[in-house]
Design a protein around this motif. Structure first.
Motif, PDB file in Angstrom:
ATOM      1  N   THR A  81       0.841  -1.207   0.000  1.00 26.24           N
ATOM      2  CA  THR A  81       0.000   0.000   0.000  1.00 26.24           C
ATOM      3  C   THR A  81       0.874   1.254   0.000  1.00 26.24           C
ATOM      4  N   VAL A  82       1.845   1.279   0.909  1.00 25.35           N
ATOM      5  CA  VAL A  82       2.713   2.451   0.995  1.00 25.35           C
ATOM      6  C   VAL A  82       3.493   2.648  -0.306  1.00 25.35           C
ATOM      7  N   GLU A  83       4.013   1.551  -0.866  1.00 26.38           N
ATOM      8  CA  GLU A  83       4.811   1.663  -2.097  1.00 26.38           C
ATOM      9  C   GLU A  83       3.987   2.176  -3.263  1.00 26.38           C
TER      10      GLU A  83
ATOM     11  N   LEU B 251       1.298   4.026  -2.990  1.00 25.74           N
ATOM     12  CA  LEU B 251       0.959   5.423  -2.702  1.00 25.74           C
ATOM     13  C   LEU B 251       2.113   6.367  -3.015  1.00 25.74           C
ATOM     14  N   TRP B 252       3.342   5.988  -2.600  1.00 25.77           N
ATOM     15  CA  TRP B 252       4.432   6.933  -2.832  1.00 25.77           C
ATOM     16  C   TRP B 252       4.928   6.917  -4.272  1.00 25.77           C
ATOM     17  N   THR B 253       4.340   6.057  -5.106  1.00 31.66           N
ATOM     18  CA  THR B 253       4.608   6.127  -6.537  1.00 31.66           C
ATOM     19  C   THR B 253       3.495   6.910  -7.238  1.00 31.66           C
ATOM     20  N   VAL B 254       2.269   6.596  -6.853  1.00 34.91           N
ATOM     21  CA  VAL B 254       1.127   7.189  -7.556  1.00 34.91           C
ATOM     22  C   VAL B 254       0.957   8.672  -7.219  1.00 34.91           C
ATOM     23  N   ILE B 255       1.117   9.015  -5.943  1.00 34.06           N
ATOM     24  CA  ILE B 255       0.888  10.420  -5.558  1.00 34.06           C
ATOM     25  C   ILE B 255       1.868  11.374  -6.256  1.00 34.06           C
ATOM     26  N   PRO B 256       3.195  11.111  -6.206  1.00 38.55           N
ATOM     27  CA  PRO B 256       4.111  12.005  -6.931  1.00 38.55           C
ATOM     28  C   PRO B 256       3.833  12.041  -8.437  1.00 38.55           C
ATOM     29  N   PHE B 257       3.423  10.889  -8.981  1.00 40.67           N
ATOM     30  CA  PHE B 257       3.119  10.830 -10.409  1.00 40.67           C
ATOM     31  C   PHE B 257       1.962  11.782 -10.737  1.00 40.67           C
ATOM     32  N   LEU B 258       0.928  11.757  -9.896  1.00 46.14           N
ATOM     33  CA  LEU B 258      -0.225  12.635 -10.126  1.00 46.14           C
ATOM     34  C   LEU B 258       0.169  14.106  -9.945  1.00 46.14           C
TER      35      LEU B 258
END
Ligand SMILES: [Cu+2]
Length: 367
Positions: free
Chosen positions: A85-87, A89-96
């Motif tokens: 979940t954390v991994e 999130l910290w990929t998708v959020i910066p991407f967005l």
């Protein structure tokens, strides 16, 4: 809107910290005088605010964690590996976040690059250490050099308000008109930079780059060469005077009257051996370049048969531009030539006016 408000608050905080009134902040960008400038300014503020929020969130979390989980309160470290979940999130959020920044940035960048359909075109050439301005439609050409007296530079006299930002001949353009600036250089790389008009473009020897602006209100806008170009790099300012249509027409008339021999008359129309100097207008007579003659003799020399790597007429889309953008590319290519087109070099030099007339002729043909 949110970023504007946030920026205003930030600016107020900064200005009060510096003991300055809101209206005279020294740490802000210059007041923008073009629509594109407002877009660039808003973009700058939006990105700064996003960076600030990320900074606060990341460092806030980090400091909180360090404080909350400190050894002195007896915190036991957790032992775990991998957390999907954390991994994610910290990929998708910066991407967005990056997407959100890239979209408006790309939009503004594309608008900046769109130099099509200008109202007037000015070719600007950088030299060590001055600028040359050539109004291609008006046949006006002049040099613009630093007007600040040497005594001020050497601290003998008191420096005046526009110290190192004043020139003898200003670039004059009409207000509300799309001005395309073609940029090149005669020696080393310079950069034509006017902050209030959101224009900054390198001028490179052997290439023609272009940029544009449409000033919203009359005024004098000052800038400088922004590419280190030698010992007097600081002494080649850019001054753009934006005036009303009437004042511009008046300036053009005065310029032409005061200029003497027009540019094109000084360059004889010796396109090829088949077009000897007799085509050159008499000195002092305003020259109207014969587009057909230049096209037939200079352009077709290679492009008719498709020799020397030149695309054959009709073969390439570039030879029948269907859009204003295609035409724009063609002007740039023909005027700069990227050192590829022989008529621009050697002993058969064409003036910019002749190149432009030839392109216009070709375009009229292809319609
Ligand atoms: Cu320079």
């Amino acid at each position: 809107m949110i970023t504007r408000t946030a920026h205003t608050l930030l600016a107020l905080a900064l200005s009060s910290w510096a003991g300055l009134a809101f209206g005279e902040m020294r740490f802000n960008l210059q007041d923008q005088k073009t629509a594109l400038g407002h877009a660039v300014y808003d973009l700058h503020n939006a990105i700064v605010v996003i960076c600030l929020i990320i900074f606060i969130v990341v460092f806030g979390l980090m400091l909180y964690s360090i404080w909350k989980h400190r050894k002195s309160v007896g915190h036991q470290a957790a032992h775990f590996h991998e957390n999907t979940t954390v991994e994610v999130l910290w990929t998708v959020i910066p991407f967005l976040i990056l997407l959100g920044m890239a979209y408006p940035a790309t939009k503004t960048l594309l608008a900046q690059r769109d130099t099509s359909s200008p109202d007037l075109t000015v070719k600007v050439t950088g030299y060590q250490w001055k600028w040359q301005y050539e109004y291609l439609d008006e046949n006006i050409s002049f040099y613009s050099t630093l007007a600040t007296p040497r005594a001020q530079i050497e601290n003998v006299e008191t420096k005046t308000e526009n110290y190192l930002l004043e020139v003898d001949n200003e670039m004059v353009v009409p207000v509300g008109k799309k001005v395309r600036v073609l940029l090149t250089a005669g020696d080393v790389i310079h950069a034509w930079y006017v902050p209030a008009l959101a224009v900054k473009q390198d001028s490179i020897p052997g290439f023609v780059r272009d940029t544009w602006f449409r000033a919203e209100e009359p005024g004098v806008y000052r800038g400088q060469c922004a590419e280190l170009c030698g010992k007097e790099h600081a002494y080649m300012p850019v001054v753009v005077r934006v005036v009303s249509d009437e004042d511009y027409a008046k300036w053009v008339t005065e310029r032409k009257a005061g200029q003497g021999t027009p540019v094109a008359a000084a360059v004889p129309a010796t396109a090829t051996d088949a077009a000897p100097a007799e085509a050159a207008p008499a000195p002092g007579v305003a020259a109207v370049a014969d587009g057909k003659a230049v096209y037939d003799q200079a352009c077709l020399m290679c492009h008719a048969a498709g020799v020397a790597g030149a695309p054959k007429v009709g073969d390439k889309a570039a030879w029948a531009p269907r859009s204003a953008k295609g035409l724009d590319v063609l002007y740039t290519h023909a005027i700069g030539g990227f050192n590829m087109m022989p008529p621009r070099g050697g002993n058969t030099a064409l003036s910019d006016e002749q190149v432009k007339a030839a392109v216009d002729h070709m375009l009229a043909q292809s319609r």
